[in-house]
Design an enzyme around this catalytic site. Structure first.
Site, PDB file in Angstrom:
ATOM      1  CG  HIS A  88      37.465  37.393  34.799  1.00  0.00           C
ATOM      2  ND1 HIS A  88      37.417  36.043  35.068  1.00  0.00           N
ATOM      3  CD2 HIS A  88      38.171  37.950  35.807  1.00  0.00           C
ATOM      4  CE1 HIS A  88      38.064  35.795  36.191  1.00  0.00           C
ATOM      5  NE2 HIS A  88      38.552  36.932  36.669  1.00  0.00           N
TER       6      HIS A  88
ATOM      7  NE  ARG B 219      41.849  39.829  42.860  1.00  0.00           N
ATOM      8  CZ  ARG B 219      40.698  40.049  42.231  1.00  0.00           C
ATOM      9  NH1 ARG B 219      40.156  39.096  41.488  1.00  0.00           N
ATOM     10  NH2 ARG B 219      40.079  41.192  42.358  1.00  0.00           N
TER      11      ARG B 219
HETATM   12  C1  OGA Z   1      41.028  35.906  40.539  1.00  0.00           C
HETATM   13  C2  OGA Z   1      40.480  34.754  39.783  1.00  0.00           C
HETATM   14  C3  OGA Z   1      40.644  32.373  39.533  1.00  0.00           C
HETATM   15  C4  OGA Z   1      40.889  31.206  40.422  1.00  0.00           C
HETATM   16  O1  OGA Z   1      41.595  35.693  41.612  1.00  0.00           O
HETATM   17  O2  OGA Z   1      40.931  37.032  40.046  1.00  0.00           O
HETATM   18  O3  OGA Z   1      39.803  34.933  38.822  1.00  0.00           O
HETATM   19  O4  OGA Z   1      41.216  30.132  39.891  1.00  0.00           O
HETATM   20  N1  OGA Z   1      40.819  33.560  40.247  1.00  0.00           N
HETATM   21  O5  OGA Z   1      40.735  31.360  41.641  1.00  0.00           O
HETATM   22 MN    MN Z   2      39.934  37.088  38.254  1.00  0.00          MN
END
Ligand code: OGA
Ligand code: MN
Length: 279
Positions: free
Chosen positions: A102, A270
């Site tokens: 994605h 994040r």
């Molecule tokens: C995100 C994601 C992937 C992961 O933080 O947007 O898709 O490996 N993370 O945690």
């Molecule tokens: Mn992601």
């Protein structure tokens, strides 16, 4: 600061940067340009507080908060927590987020420019994140396919993603669904800063192609999704605690990979930078 390519098609590792301190404007301009051109920036061995992570993220633009409010870091609504850790019966973050290809928030009319993921606790094995260059994927398409898909639009659906990714959870409420209605975006998007074209698809989140109902749309979508993440365009990031990874959602897709979530803990923070409407 020293910049070193990670692969020829994607990724720059930035050495000798301490992101606790404000980055000088000319260095920041260098980072922005490197992100635009190379799509992923890696900083290792950082020790960032939540406030420092947020402050650095804000340099890239206004930050967004996630629709799943239960996974926001208390006191820091800009930080969305990804984790398998349960504290006092309550998950501290979203588990199994992004276990399919994605681009973040593609289901919004204005998806995000970039994401900054900071590793706090990482399992010693598994839980790598894969990144695919959608610049490289678009460039590698044959001319006929490029011409054919150029005017087409994909239907991006958070409900479709949620239903597939989290089939074992409480379904989205009608209010949550109303907050993220299905929308369409071009299959080929133009990077607003570099002008380069990239493929804009997604594994579960893109439910179909506008105006191509029936098997033909699904076949094309499956073909494009498979092409997009061919190993030629993919970098596998093996995390260490203290890694800060920034990716440009306008020119990449990514996905998480599994790990032994009974044996190991994973805690990731994040932040998400606002973006504009794809064209
Ligand atoms: C995100 C994601 C992937 C992961 O933080 O947007 O898709 O490996 N993370 O945690
Ligand atoms: Mn992601």
């Amino acid at each position: 600061m020293k910049l070193q390519p990670i692969t020829p098609f994607l990724g720059i590792e930035v050495h000798d940067a301490d992101l606790r301190k404000p980055v000088a404007d000319d260095d920041f301009a260098t980072l922005r340009e490197a992100l635009n051109q190379h799509s992923v920036l890696l900083f290792r061995d950082q020790t960032l507080s939540e406030a420092e992570h947020v402050a650095f993220s804000r340099r890239f633009g206004p930050l967004l908060t996630h629709v799943l409010a239960q996974f926001l870091k208390p006191g820091f609504p800009e930080i969305y927590v990804l984790s398998n850790v349960v504290d006092g019966g309550k998950p501290i973050g979203n588990h199994k987020e992004g276990w399919n290809w994605h681009s973040d928030l593609s289901y919004k009319a204005e998806p995000c420019l970039g994401s900054l993921l900071y590793a706090i606790e990482t399992p010693p094995e598994g839980a790598d994140t894969l990144f695919a260059s959608m610049y490289a994927a678009f460039d590698a398409l044959d001319d006929d396919t490029r011409d054919f898909i150029r005017p087409l639009r994909g239907v991006h659906s958070y409900s479709s993603y949620y239903g597939k990714a989290f089939a074992d959870r409480t379904p989205l409420s009608s209010e949550q669904k109303a907050a993220v209605p299905d929308i369409t975006h071009p299959l080929v998007r133009t990077h607003p800063e570099t002008g380069r074209l990239s493929l804009y698809v997604g594994e579960d989140v893109v439910s179909g192609i506008e105006g191509m109902e029936g098997p033909e749309g699904q076949v094309l979508l499956a073909r494009l999704n498979a092409h997009a993440v061919d190993s030629r365009f993919v970098y596998r990031h093996v995390w260490q605690p203290g890694d800060l990874l920034i990716w440009d959602n306008r020119s990449t897709m990514h996905r998480a990979t599994p790990y032994d979530d009974v044996k190991y803990r994973r805690v990731m923070h994040r932040t998400t930078v606002a973006g504009d409407r794809p064209f």
